[in-house]
Design an enzyme around this catalytic site. Sequence first.
Site, PDB file in Angstrom:
ATOM      1  N   ILE A  43       0.825  -1.215   0.000  1.00  0.00           N
ATOM      2  CA  ILE A  43       0.000   0.000   0.000  1.00  0.00           C
ATOM      3  C   ILE A  43       0.852   1.255   0.000  1.00  0.00           C
ATOM      4  CG2 ILE A  43      -0.210   0.157   2.538  1.00  0.00           C
ATOM      5  CD1 ILE A  43      -3.264   0.753   1.991  1.00  0.00           C
ATOM      6  N   LYS A  44       2.091   1.149   0.464  1.00  0.00           N
ATOM      7  CA  LYS A  44       2.942   2.336   0.586  1.00  0.00           C
ATOM      8  C   LYS A  44       3.424   2.861  -0.755  1.00  0.00           C
ATOM      9  CE  LYS A  44       3.507   4.061   3.802  1.00  0.00           C
ATOM     10  NZ  LYS A  44       2.823   4.901   4.839  1.00  0.00           N
TER      11      LYS A  44
END
Length: 350
Positions: A43-44
């Site tokens: 997700i980063k």
Amino acid sequence: MRVGARQSDLIGQTDLLRIPSLSDLTGCDIFIKCEFQNPGGSIKDRAAKQLIDDAMELGELKPGMTVVEGTAGNTGIGLAVVAKSYGLRMLAVMPNDQTPEKERMIRLHGGELMSVDPVPFKNENHFYHTARRLAEERDDCWWANQFENTSNARAHYLHTGPEIWEQTEGKIDVLVSVAGTGGTIGGNSRFLKEQNPELDVWVVDPDGSGIYEFLRSGEYVSNGGSMTEGIGIMRLVDNFRQARIDHAVNLPDQDLVTLSRYIRDEDGIVLGSSSALNVAGALAAALRKGPGHRIVTFSCDLGERSVSKLYNPEYLRGRGLNPDPEPIDVLMTRYRELGDKVLEVNWNND
Ligand SMILES: Cc1ncc(COP(=O)(O)O)c(C=O)c1O
Ligand SMILES: CC(=O)OC[C@H](N)C(=O)O
């Protein structure tokens, strides 16, 4: 299907997957947003792209410069992926107690890695301060500062939240998220609550993180530790300030063992440790709210980054955890009895 000019163009637009096993058990629809589909595997990547895009647009960051960031690993991988796409260099400062799986990925993507000892935030050698100092000392460096730079939450406000809204056709009752920097819960809760103020937002916190206690008492107090990585924090940061939160729950690491094995065996998804916590939170929310609700959470990364911890029986025993999962109905009975351990909060900084 998309055609991208650069690897970083493929960040976002992830699928939403209904988890059959837990949905059937609870009578709710429990979805995970498949953030492991991003090119850097987590997700980063979304935060990494927005941080870099915004800084380049402002002229703070130019091709040939080095992006410096203190990271538990995933943001470093994301920044390394995006940096390559944009002709930048990447230097990740990472505490040396995170899984070697993530260190390897940063290097594989061409990032430079500086390993530092894990120390409390007040120590000047903390990875956060080290990254800031390195960037201050060199003109050709730019510090991403994922904790305070709200381009991070903006990535989710502009993209992840709208994707969820579209994928659920606006039918979402509960959003569940862990928090590290708070970018995910910050941007998504803000966007989705603007569409539907009735949305119930849950933050789920592991032992050792101070978020739950902060929301309860206003003080950051740690109760032990957790094997989860990249989540939990002991201070209030600007990305977390963006969030709108209605409920907070703290769940123990032993439950991550149970749920990661259950989801692997029933649904064929090998969750990373923060994703297992997200799913635990979603299960707790489903049991509290009752059948018929639609709950969305995130698969932040896959278990391949947690092999040496969550999926390592020796490591688990060393932490006093049982590598054998407990029966799911026993865990569910406990979750039904959480009572006022699920805090009702009103975290809203508007
Ligand atoms: C594996 C993992 N899950 C979840 C998060 C939390 O995301 P956020 O920083 O948006 O709160 C991070 C990083 O922070 C992470 O590395
Ligand atoms: C410790 C922490 O919050 O890390 C932030 C982020 N998950 C990262 O990968 O850097």
